[in-house]
Design a protein around this motif. Structure first.
Motif, PDB file in Angstrom:
ATOM      1  N   ARG A   1      28.716 -71.253 -27.894  1.00 48.11           N
ATOM      2  CA  ARG A   1      29.951 -70.780 -28.515  1.00 48.11           C
ATOM      3  C   ARG A   1      30.111 -71.400 -29.892  1.00 48.11           C
ATOM      4  O   ARG A   1      29.660 -72.523 -30.155  1.00 48.11           O
ATOM      5  CB  ARG A   1      31.159 -71.169 -27.661  1.00 48.11           C
ATOM      6  CG  ARG A   1      31.084 -70.728 -26.224  1.00 48.11           C
ATOM      7  CD  ARG A   1      31.332 -69.269 -26.054  1.00 48.11           C
ATOM      8  NE  ARG A   1      32.688 -68.873 -26.406  1.00 48.11           N
ATOM      9  CZ  ARG A   1      33.102 -67.607 -26.387  1.00 48.11           C
ATOM     10  NH1 ARG A   1      32.257 -66.642 -26.051  1.00 48.11           N
ATOM     11  NH2 ARG A   1      34.340 -67.302 -26.705  1.00 48.11           N
TER      12      ARG A   1
ATOM     13  N   THR B   1      30.294 -65.843 -29.658  1.00 47.97           N
ATOM     14  CA  THR B   1      29.127 -66.242 -28.868  1.00 47.97           C
ATOM     15  C   THR B   1      27.886 -65.906 -29.681  1.00 47.97           C
ATOM     16  O   THR B   1      27.777 -64.810 -30.227  1.00 47.97           O
ATOM     17  CB  THR B   1      29.078 -65.487 -27.527  1.00 47.97           C
ATOM     18  OG1 THR B   1      30.273 -65.761 -26.799  1.00 47.97           O
ATOM     19  CG2 THR B   1      27.879 -65.933 -26.706  1.00 47.97           C
ATOM     20  N   TYR B   2      26.987 -66.860 -29.778  1.00 46.80           N
ATOM     21  CA  TYR B   2      25.733 -66.599 -30.472  1.00 46.80           C
ATOM     22  C   TYR B   2      24.577 -67.002 -29.569  1.00 46.80           C
ATOM     23  O   TYR B   2      24.760 -67.722 -28.572  1.00 46.80           O
ATOM     24  CB  TYR B   2      25.662 -67.358 -31.807  1.00 46.80           C
ATOM     25  CG  TYR B   2      25.596 -68.860 -31.687  1.00 46.80           C
ATOM     26  CD1 TYR B   2      24.365 -69.521 -31.670  1.00 46.80           C
ATOM     27  CD2 TYR B   2      26.747 -69.631 -31.611  1.00 46.80           C
ATOM     28  CE1 TYR B   2      24.300 -70.904 -31.565  1.00 46.80           C
ATOM     29  CE2 TYR B   2      26.689 -71.005 -31.509  1.00 46.80           C
ATOM     30  CZ  TYR B   2      25.463 -71.639 -31.489  1.00 46.80           C
ATOM     31  OH  TYR B   2      25.392 -73.006 -31.387  1.00 46.80           O
TER      32      TYR B   2
ATOM     33  N   ASN C   1      24.574 -63.785 -33.915  1.00 52.95           N
ATOM     34  CA  ASN C   1      25.806 -63.485 -33.207  1.00 52.95           C
ATOM     35  C   ASN C   1      25.486 -62.410 -32.173  1.00 52.95           C
ATOM     36  O   ASN C   1      24.666 -61.521 -32.447  1.00 52.95           O
ATOM     37  CB  ASN C   1      26.841 -62.978 -34.220  1.00 52.95           C
ATOM     38  CG  ASN C   1      28.232 -62.875 -33.634  1.00 52.95           C
ATOM     39  OD1 ASN C   1      28.442 -62.248 -32.604  1.00 52.95           O
ATOM     40  ND2 ASN C   1      29.181 -63.473 -34.310  1.00 52.95           N
TER      41      ASN C   1
ATOM     42  N   SER D   1      22.548 -68.982 -24.937  1.00 53.85           N
ATOM     43  CA  SER D   1      23.803 -68.727 -25.640  1.00 53.85           C
ATOM     44  C   SER D   1      24.621 -69.997 -25.823  1.00 53.85           C
ATOM     45  O   SER D   1      24.445 -70.989 -25.109  1.00 53.85           O
ATOM     46  CB  SER D   1      24.638 -67.701 -24.876  1.00 53.85           C
ATOM     47  OG  SER D   1      24.963 -68.186 -23.583  1.00 53.85           O
TER      48      SER D   1
ATOM     49  N   GLU E   1      32.964 -75.409 -28.136  1.00 53.48           N
ATOM     50  CA  GLU E   1      33.190 -74.732 -26.863  1.00 53.48           C
ATOM     51  C   GLU E   1      34.396 -73.803 -26.909  1.00 53.48           C
ATOM     52  O   GLU E   1      34.480 -72.839 -26.157  1.00 53.48           O
ATOM     53  CB  GLU E   1      33.379 -75.766 -25.746  1.00 53.48           C
ATOM     54  CG  GLU E   1      32.105 -76.504 -25.365  1.00 53.48           C
ATOM     55  CD  GLU E   1      31.013 -75.561 -24.863  1.00 53.48           C
ATOM     56  OE1 GLU E   1      31.346 -74.648 -24.074  1.00 53.48           O
ATOM     57  OE2 GLU E   1      29.853 -75.712 -25.282  1.00 53.48           O
TER      58      GLU E   1
END
Length: 590
Positions: free
Chosen positions: A425, A222-223, A234, A423, A217
């Motif tokens: 993290r 961000t992916y 990504n 999404s 987290e």
């Protein structure tokens, strides 16, 4: 080996350090693994260095197993190779530059593509010498503008970088897959959840690129993953699935209308629905074209204004934009820039004021969704006015497309028809590239092929951050009591606690420590006496996070010793005569 807490160079802390932003940073400092030397620069204390070295050994094991050979370059490097590839300039302020006493330019190595290329050029000249994979584990230096999160983003960090050298692209593909498989084995052994995602190559150049991200987290990356297929990327590398062109033969002519007091997309949409209602449906934010101005700062210092067009229900994602432009820096379009382009009306900028045919001649790049035939409401380049029914291909032609709009949960998957994106993290732990011939061309790395013809070598680049891995492992395994190391990277196999002043307890703990050590078990032995209470020792054991905790205490009177699993918290009382065999089985069961 026995390490005694009474003589170990460590000091555990009960309070969090004031500069720590993420849990791993707080606990690595509190548990005595690292200490801050300067912003983004850390000292490795004995416990921390043990974990780092174990991470490095896992990497060495798998790199050596795939046939790569280890070497070591200096950290202090000459300017010339980086000048030849353009990166002396491209790195900008991120490079630590210095001069020697004679005025010659040097740098502290942020990465070593140039040096790897030159050493192969120096020693090899034939296709018979290839394929070759070589690597190093070494300290790197980058002048981060905002070092943060402890080991996760520092100015000095340890990096494993390896490079493959092949005669042709088919060889590069084989080398890439060998490295990829080795990375999977490495990350499986490191003991945290990770995901492999499509990535951009950025300043490194090259074509195919993937990242290995630790799920976290606190991660800066961000992916997205598809809910239906195996697509993962990504956000900087997500490619929007462009819609098909739309026929526009019967589209109404574009017309400018007064739209006063509409400073936001929401207020514009409300005004359109009130004053210019559509027959088919209400106007929505996605019907508007938002044009965002930025300035590109090129490595040589040239500043170039660019307009980015995105649907009005989207924002320009700064990281995605920077990822597309790297190594060019992206800066906001300021008041001085507006003054230099008086034809631009702030808040009402439209395609008419952009592009090669306009007075401003500002390059206009648009989101892939803005395809030929689509109709938009956008600025009319007049204060308080917008153009309605502006058609792409008829009324304006963009200078190109760019993947810069934000990516959202629920967006269509670029890879399949039925999936949507969600999404999460992550922390970038590894990055692999097919570099191709960028550096070989710049530094003239060629070999004779089997026909006696000189050919340019093709390269791959593969990086892992061992120091960052220490933080990522900690981040992915810690709990509310402290660190919880996976056994393969823990600073010891067993944390043995002598919990009492009774002579029998001390003698039993000493015996167990020596018997475990004789069996090849690494023991962290809390033999501290004096005013150190059993409670403090228990808390330190949980904070330090060795996977097996053995407590010799009150239970010894009944012939038992407590063996506790640090990860689960489960404890069992084991007969004192059998505890060594029991612990050895636990350790070797890994």
């Amino acid at each position: 080996m026995i390490t005694r807490m009474s003589s170990l160079f460590v000091r555990t802390l009960r309070e969090d350090p004031v500069d720590a932003e993420v849990p791993s940073h707080r606990l690595l400092v509190r548990a005595g693994y690292i200490r801050r030397a300067a912003p983004g620069i850390y000292t490795w204390l004995p416990l921390g260095l043990r974990v780092l070295r174990r991470v490095e050994q896992i990497i060495r094991d798998e790199m050596d197993a795939m046939g790569a050979q280890e070497m070591l370059f200096p950290a202090l490097l000459p300017r010339e190779p980086y000048e030849a590839t353009g990166r002396w300039t491209e790195y900008g302020a991120g490079l630590f530059r210095l001069k020697d006493r004679k005025g010659n330019d040097y740098l502290l190595g942020p990465t070593h593509e140039e040096m790897f290329t030159l050493v192969v050029k120096d020693l090899y000249s034939s296709y018979k010498d290839l394929p070759l994979s070589i690597y190093q584990i070494q300290t790197k230096y980058r002048d981060e503008a905002r070092p943060r999160a402890g080991l996760l983003r520092g100015r000095e960090f340890v990096m494993k970088d390896s490079y493959s050298f092949d005669v042709d692209d088919a060889g590069l593909e084989r080398s890439y897959q060998m490295h990829r498989n080795a990375y999977i084995r490495i990350f499986d052994r490191l003991g945290f959840e990770y995901v492999i995602v499509k990535a951009t190559s950025g300043a490194m150049g090259g074509s195919k690129s993937e990242e290995f991200l630790a799920r976290a987290e606190v991660g800066e990356d961000t992916y997205v993953r598809c809910t239906n297929c195996d697509y993962a990327a990504n956000v900087e590398a997500v490619e929007v699935r462009a819609p098909a062109p739309v026929p526009y033969d019967d589209a109404p002519d574009a017309h400018a209308e007064q739209t006063p007091d509409t400073p936001t997309i929401e207020s514009l949409v409300n005004h359109l629905n009130e004053k210019f209602p559509r027959e088919d449906r209400p106007w929505a934010a996605g019907d508007t074209l938002k044009n965002v101005l930025v300035v590109l700062k090129h490595p040589g210092g040239r500043r170039e204004p660019v307009a980015i067009g995105v649907p009005g229900d989207r924002e320009v994602d700064q990281k995605r934009l920077e990822g597309q432009m790297e190594p060019i820096e992206v800066e906001p379009f300021g008041e001085a820039d507006f003054a230099a382009y008086p034809s631009l009306v702030k808040g009402y900028i439209g395609p008419g004021a952009l592009g090669e045919k306009s007075e401003s001649e500002i390059r206009f790049l648009v989101d892939p969704r803005i395809v030929e035939g689509t109709r938009w409401v956008t600025g009319a380049n007049v204060d308080g006015s917008h153009v309605i029914d502006l058609v792409v291909g008829r009324d304006f032609v963009p200078d190109g497309t760019i993947e810069a709009a934000d990516v959202r949960d629920g967006d269509a998957c670029p890879n399949c028809q039925d999936g949507t994106l969600e999404s999460a993290r992550g922390i970038e732990m590894g990055h692999i590239f097919q570099l191709g011939r960028k550096y070989a061309d710049a530094l003239d790395l060629k070999v004779l092929d089997e026909n006696g013809k000189l050919v340019t070598v093709t390269m791959g680049s593969y990086g892992i951050g061992p120091s960052r891995a220490v933080a990522a492992i900690a981040e992915g395994t810690l709990d509310d009591r402290g660190l919880v190391w996976p056994r393969e990277v823990a600073p010891a196999d067993v944390h043995l606690v002598s919990a009492g002043k009774d002579e029998a307890v001390i003698a039993a703990a000493e015996r167990i420590a020596h018997e475990l050590s004789n069996q090849g078990i690494d023991v962290l032995y809390d033999d501290r006496a004096g005013k150190i209470s059993p409670g403090v020792k228990f808390k330190d054991a949980e904070l330090i996070g060795v996977p097996t905790i053995v407590v010799v205490g009150k239970g010894l009177a009944d012939g038992t010793i407590e063996v506790k699993d640090r990860a689960t918290g489960n404890a069992e009382n084991v007969a004192a005569d059998h505890v060594v065999d029991h612990v050895v089985r636990l350790v070797r069961a890994r």
